[in-house]
Design an enzyme around this catalytic site. Structure first.
Site, mmCIF file in Angstrom:
data_model
loop_
_atom_site.group_PDB
_atom_site.id
_atom_site.type_symbol
_atom_site.label_atom_id
_atom_site.label_comp_id
_atom_site.label_asym_id
_atom_site.label_seq_id
_atom_site.Cartn_x
_atom_site.Cartn_y
_atom_site.Cartn_z
ATOM 1 N N ASN A 16 -1.328 7.879 -6.965
ATOM 2 C CA ASN A 16 -1.613 9.211 -6.980
ATOM 3 C C ASN A 16 -0.798 9.921 -8.308
ATOM 4 O OD1 ASN A 16 -3.096 10.445 -4.660
ATOM 5 N ND2 ASN A 16 -2.172 8.845 -3.556
ATOM 6 N N ARG A 34 0.342 3.573 -3.218
ATOM 7 C CA ARG A 34 -0.262 4.866 -2.993
ATOM 8 C C ARG A 34 0.431 5.909 -3.688
ATOM 9 N NH1 ARG A 34 0.112 4.959 2.209
ATOM 10 N NH2 ARG A 34 -1.708 4.090 2.753
ATOM 11 N N SER A 89 0.836 -1.336 -0.133
ATOM 12 C CA SER A 89 0.054 0.046 0.097
ATOM 13 C C SER A 89 0.785 1.301 -0.001
ATOM 14 C CB SER A 89 -1.058 -0.023 1.218
ATOM 15 O OG SER A 89 -0.093 0.130 2.363
#
Lengths: 156, 288
Positions: B233, B229, B225
């Site tokens: 993004n 992440r 994660s």
């Protein structure tokens, strides 16, 4: 978007940069920060101390001023006492001297009085002798006698 | 625009890949290789066929360049750092260092000389990599095309290799300190005795597999994660920049708006990556 050897390359690069940062970047920067913090803390502490010192000095000044004032007061009092003592002494001396002079003067007066009395007595005796001799030489002249006696009395 | 819209997008999202193509490989331009050849990939398919032992040259180049920009700048300041009145640059650098130091101290109470510099490196490096996102999407790839370089992706953090490398490094550090601080037994205890525990030894043993399964999944989820992440993004942001770039003159206000929003996003993502790293590392130092 394939996973490939880039992941290994980046891992090595990452390890290198972290190592470099740990060795050459972080310690001097954080050291400078901590040193500045310490300097500021020291400066503040010194200012506090100076404040306290100033307070103490002022208290001491006030104390010494009070002591000096008290001493001056004591000196003045002492001087006043001494002055009044001197005046008293002088008065005493003057009174004693006056009394002494008075006694001396009285003694002199008495002496002069007795001297005058003695002189008077001697004069009275000589006048009485002269009067008597005149009475004896003129003899029996009533009027002349009484005139002589009057004259004698007047001469007294 | 000579290419189709999807071609344009694909071109912008393709890394410059260097790797080996096998013998008898039919290349993108139709030629056939007689021997296995180390070369730059000229299509996405070629890049994929290079397998694992290929390198995203553009990602590595920009990542290293920005890493050196970071350490160079910080070391330049660190060498001249004075505890007296700081100059403008030292002031700026110090505020970043202090910000990282505060973040570390807030969530990590133990003693570890690695975490703070690690946090600083992560924050600054990722921030710089993300910052490349604000350079208009056609400038540097366009320049590269003029120079004959087929692909040029300038935002390293839109490459999952880069972000996963960093998150896996953090994960390895986590495992390393876990074993170093608590030993293998302590690590096993952390994994097997929570979240369900019982004072009865029999139940304790019975609950172990459940705990182990839950904790292992959540452990594995952490680096994935963490890396995805950041990648997600930045990749999404980059994609939107590319889409905006395709709509002609109307892109200017849109581009400006998205760029302004992105200033927030790139800083936030760098901060999140740093904070989670610190949190993960402090977790393995803590006693339950």
């Amino acid at each position: 978007m394939n996973i490939n050897a880039t992941i290994i390359g980046q891992t090595i690069a990452f390890a290198f940069f972290v190592w470099f940062c740990m060795k050459f970047v972080w310690p001097p920067l954080i050291g400078a920060l901590q040193e500045r913090q310490k300097k500021i803390a020291d400066g503040l502490a010194a200012a506090d101390r100076a404040d306290k010192d100033l307070e103490q000095a002022q208290a001491k000044i006030a104390e010494e001023l009070a002591a000096a004032k008290q001493q001056a007061q004591e000196i003045i009092e002492q001087a006043n006492r001494r002055a009044s003592a001197i005046v008293e002494e002088a008065k005493d001396d003057a009174r004693k001297e006056g009394e002494r002079l008075l006694v001396a003067a009285q003694a002199e007066i008495e002496q002069q009085v007795s001297q005058a009395r003695n002189e008077l007595r001697a004069q009275v005796a000589s006048i009485a002798v002269a009067g008597a001799s005149k009475v004896i030489s003129k003899n029996l002249d009533e009027a002349a006698n009484s005139a002589l006696v009057d004259q004698f009395v007047a001469e007294l | 625009m000579a290419e189709t819209a999807s071609g344009y997008i694909q071109h912008h999202l393709q890394n410059l890949t260097y790797g080996q193509l096998p013998a008898d490989y039919v290349r993108a331009d139709g030629s056939v290789l007689s021997d296995a050849t180390w070369t730059f990939a000229h299509s996405a398919q070629e890049a994929a066929d290079m397998g694992f032992w290929a390198l995203h040259v553009d990602s590595m180049f920009w990542s290293l360049l920005l890493g050196f920009v970071f350490v160079g700048l910080f070391q330049f300041v660190a060498k001249r750092a004075t505890s007296g009145v700081p100059g403008g640059l030292q002031n700026a650098i110090e505020s970043i260092v202090e910000f990282v130091d505060t973040s570390v101290k807030e969530s990590f109470s133990g003693k570890n000389a690695v975490i703070a510099p690690l946090g600083l490196t992560i924050f600054c490096w990722i921030f710089l990599m993300n910052l490349m996102d604000l350079i208009p999407v056609d400038w540097i790839p366009g320049l590269a095309t003029l120079l004959g370089i087929p692909y040029m992706k300038i935002v390293p953090s839109t490459d999952p290799n880069i972000t996963m490398a960093m998150s896996l490094s953090v994960f390895m550090l986590m495992i390393f300190y876990w074993i170093k601080v608590k030993g293998v037994g302590g690590m096993f205890g952390d994994l097997a005795l929570h979240p369900f525990s019982s004072s009865n030894p029999v139940f304790k043993v019975l609950l172990m597999p459940v705990n182990l399964l839950l904790e292992t999944v959540s452990l594995i989820a952490k680096p994935i994660s963490l890396g995805l992440r950041l990648f997600g993004n930045m990749y999404a942001g980059e994609l939107i920049f590319i889409l905006i770039a395709m709509i002609g003159y109307a892109q200017l206000p849109l581009h400006f708006g998205w760029a302004v929003l992105h200033i927030l996003v790139i800083t936030l993502q760098a901060y999140i990556f740093m904070t989670l790293t610190i949190v993960y590392l402090s977790m393995v130092h803590e006693e339950h």
